[in-house]
Design an enzyme around this catalytic site. Structure first.
Site, PDB file in Angstrom:
ATOM      1  N   HIS A   1      -4.217  27.032  33.730  1.00 41.88           N
ATOM      2  CA  HIS A   1      -3.194  27.799  33.017  1.00 41.88           C
ATOM      3  C   HIS A   1      -1.909  26.985  32.861  1.00 41.88           C
ATOM      4  O   HIS A   1      -1.214  27.105  31.850  1.00 41.88           O
ATOM      5  CB  HIS A   1      -2.897  29.102  33.764  1.00 41.88           C
ATOM      6  CG  HIS A   1      -3.989  30.107  33.647  1.00 41.88           C
ATOM      7  ND1 HIS A   1      -3.901  31.215  32.840  1.00 41.88           N
ATOM      8  CD2 HIS A   1      -5.218  30.161  34.219  1.00 41.88           C
ATOM      9  CE1 HIS A   1      -5.021  31.913  32.932  1.00 41.88           C
ATOM     10  NE2 HIS A   1      -5.832  31.290  33.762  1.00 41.88           N
TER      11      HIS A   1
ATOM     12  N   ASP B   1       2.652  33.599  30.912  1.00 44.73           N
ATOM     13  CA  ASP B   1       1.189  33.582  30.879  1.00 44.73           C
ATOM     14  C   ASP B   1       0.651  34.985  30.634  1.00 44.73           C
ATOM     15  O   ASP B   1       1.136  35.969  31.200  1.00 44.73           O
ATOM     16  CB  ASP B   1       0.644  33.039  32.207  1.00 44.73           C
ATOM     17  CG  ASP B   1      -0.840  32.738  32.134  1.00 44.73           C
ATOM     18  OD1 ASP B   1      -1.640  33.695  32.117  1.00 44.73           O
ATOM     19  OD2 ASP B   1      -1.214  31.557  32.097  1.00 44.73           O
TER      20      ASP B   1
END
Length: 457
Positions: A21, A112
Site C-alpha cells: 500500500h 488509503d
C-alpha cells in the site's frame, strides 16, 4: 502555473502500513513533489526506520498505531479499523493544527482506501479528502458489485461464471478469494471502501486509461475517478524525475549486490524470477514443494524470493539438487524492480498482486500466474485473457499446483511461439505504460489537471 502557488499547496498522505500500500502512494507523492507541491507523508512510528526518503521536498510526520492495553484485540475488521480511525483522527487533528501554526496549512488529505469513512474523517477535520486505491479498476468494479448484492464472495455453490458491467466474463476461479482468518468480516470491509465515494473530492487509482479503458469508464460513471499510474519509479518509465530509481521503502533487507552479480552472469532472457509478494503467503508445504520442483524441472535458471518464515518449507533434497545443478538462487528478499528490468530475466512467476502485476507489465516481462487470494485471481484473469502477457498454472484437485504443470507453464512463457507472442504483447504494454506517464501522457495530464483544480480551489 507559478511555482510559488504550487509550493503553498500542501498535500498530506495517510498510507496504510503495509509495503504494497505504501509503495505506490510514495511514488505519487514523489511525482507531486517534483511538480512543485508541498508534500507531507504521515508514517506509522513503528516503520519509520524502513523508509528511505531523501527528497527534500517530502516532509514526514509520525503517529503511533499502538493499541492501549485496554483496547484489547478487536473481534472484527470493522471494530479494528474503527479503533484505528479514532486514533488516526485524533492525532491528525493535532498534526493539521501543527501545520497551520507553522504556516503550511494542509489543502488535501490523500488517504488509503482501506481506512473506513475516510472522506467523512477528512471533512470533519476541515480538509478535502481523496481515497487512494491500490487495486485495479476491474477489482474495484467487482468489489462494488458484490457490495450491491449482484454476486457473493465466496461464490455460491454451483456458480460457474459471472457477468458484470465492463468486466470480461469471469469464471469461478477468477473471483477474489478472501481467507478471513482472524477477521471473518474482511470482505465486508473491502466492500465498505465504496461507502462514501460520492462525497470524495478526488478518487485515485494506480492504473492508466489504455490498460483498463472500459473498467475505468464504468467506475467513472459512478464516481469521478482519476487514473494516475503506473506508479513505479520514474527511471523505469518516463525518466522525468531525476534519480528516481526505487520506491524508498523496504520492510525486508535485500542483498542487492549478490542478486545483481548472479544475474549478470546469465544469458539474456534465460532466468525465471519467482516471488509471491511482501506479505507472508502461507503456502502449504506441499504447494511450496511442487513450486520448488517445478522450477527445477523447467531446466531454466531461477531466482526465487522466499522470506525467512517460509524457508523451512523447502526440502533438503530440493536445496541439495538446486545447489548441485547450479540452477537456482534462493534469497530472502531482492530489489524487485532492478531484477525485473535486468536483461537476463525472461519471465516472472508471481502471485499476481497488483503492484507486482503493474511492475512486470511496465517493464515488459511476461508472467507465470500463481494467484493466491484477495484480488490476485482477477488480476491473473487479466494477465492471461485480456492483456495476454502470461499463462496461469492450473490448480490440481487437492488445491495444489503440480510440479509438471509449473515446469510446462514456465517453458510456455520462456520458449516457442507462445513465448514469442507473450513477449511481444508484454513489450507493447511496456510502451503504453511509458506513454501514459510521459509529459502529456494520459496519466501525466490527469495529474496536472488535478493539481490545477486543487491549486485554484
Amino acid at each position: 502555473m507559478e511555482r510559488e502557488m504550487l509550493s503553498k499547496t500542501h498535500i498530506m498522505f495517510i498510507p496504510f502500513p503495509a509495503q504494497g500500500h505504501m509503495s505506490p502512494m510514495m511514488q505519487f507523492a514523489k511525482r507531486l513533489a517534483w511538480k512543485g507541491l508541498r508534500i507531507t507523508i504521515v508514517l506509522p512510528a513503528q516503520i519509520r526506520d524502513f523508509m528511505q526518503i531523501t527528497n527534500p521536498l517530502i516532509n514526514t510526520e509520525c503517529i503511533s498505531f499502538d493499541f492501549d492495553k485496554d483496547d484489547g484485540m478487536p473481534y472484527s475488521m470493522q471494530a479494528y479499523m474503527g479503533v484505528v480511525k479514532l486514533k488516526v483522527t485524533n492525532k491528525l487533528s493535532d498534526l493539521l493544527e501543527k501545520q497551520r501554526t507553522n504556516g503550511y496549512p494542509v489543502n488535501l488529505l490523500v488517504v488509503d482506501s482501506l481506512y473506513p469513512s475516510r472522506v467523512e474523517m477528512c471533512h470533519q477535520l476541515g480538509v478535502k479528502g481523496a481515497p487512494f486505491f491500490t487495486h485495479s479498476c476491474a477489482v474495484g468494479a467487482i468489489y462494488y458489485n458484490a457490495r450491491l448484492g449482484k454476486l457473493k464472495i465466496p461464490p455460491e455453490e454451483g456458480l460457474t461464471s459471472v457477468s458484470l458491467p465492463s468486466i470480461p466474463l469471469l469464471g469461478r476461479d477468477d473471483l477474489p478469494i478472501i481467507r478471513t482468518g482472524t477477521f471473518p468480516d474482511l470482505f465486508e470491509h473491502l466492500g465498505n471502501q465504496f461507502s462514501d465515494l460520492d462525497k470524495a473530492d478526488w478518487i485515485f487509482f494506480n492504473t492508466f486509461d489504455k490498460l483498463e479503458n472500459e473498467e475505468a469508464k464504468w467506475l467513472s460513471s459512478q464516481w469521478p475517478i482519476t487514473s494516475i499510474g503506473p506508479l513505479i519509479p520514474s527511471m523505469y518509465l518516463d525518466k522525468q524525475l531525476p534519480n528516481d530509481k526505487d520506491n524508498g521503502i523496504n520492510f525486508y533487507k535485500a542483498d542487492v549486490g549478490s542478486c545483481i552479480k548472479w544475474l549478470d552472469a546469465k544469458d539474456p532472457g534465460s532466468v525465471v524470477y519467482a516471488s509471491f509478494g511482501s506479505v507472508k503467503h502461507n503456502l502449504g508445504d506441499d504447494y511450496m514443494d511442487e513450486v520448488a520442483w517445478g522450477l527445477l524441472h523447467s531446466k531454466y535458471h531461477f531466482i526465487w524470493v522466499v522470506i525467512e518464515s517460509e524457508r523451512t518449507k523447502l526440502s533438503s533434497d530440493f536445496l541439495a539438487e538446486a545447489e548441485a545443478e547450479e540452477k537456482g538462487l534462493i534469497v530472502s528478499w531482492c530489489p524487485q524492480l532492478q531484477v525485473l528490468s535486468h536483461k537476463s530475466i525472461g519471465s516472472f512467476m508471481t502471485h499476481c498482486g497488483w503492484n507486482s502485476t503493474v511492475e512486470a507489465l511496465s517493464l515488459g516481462v511476461p508472467m507465470v500466474a500463481l494467484p493466491q487470494q484477495f484480488d490476485q485471481p482477477a488480476n491473473a484473469k487479466y494477465i492471461v485473457d485480456v492483456w495476454q502477457i502470461g499463462v496461469r498454472v492450473p490448480i490440481g484437485e487437492e488445491g495444489v499446483v503440480l510440479r509438471g504443470e509449473v515446469a510446462n507453464c514456465i517453458k510456455d512463457v520462456m520458449e516457442g511461439e507462445i513465448g514469442d507472442e507473450l513477449r511481444g504483447n508484454a513489450l507493447k504494454w511496456k510502451g503504453l505504460a511509458v506513454e501514459a506517464m510521459e509529459k502529456g501522457g494520459s496519466s501525466d495530464k490527469n495529474i496536472d489537471e488535478f493539481i490545477s483544480k486543487l491549486v485554484s480551489s
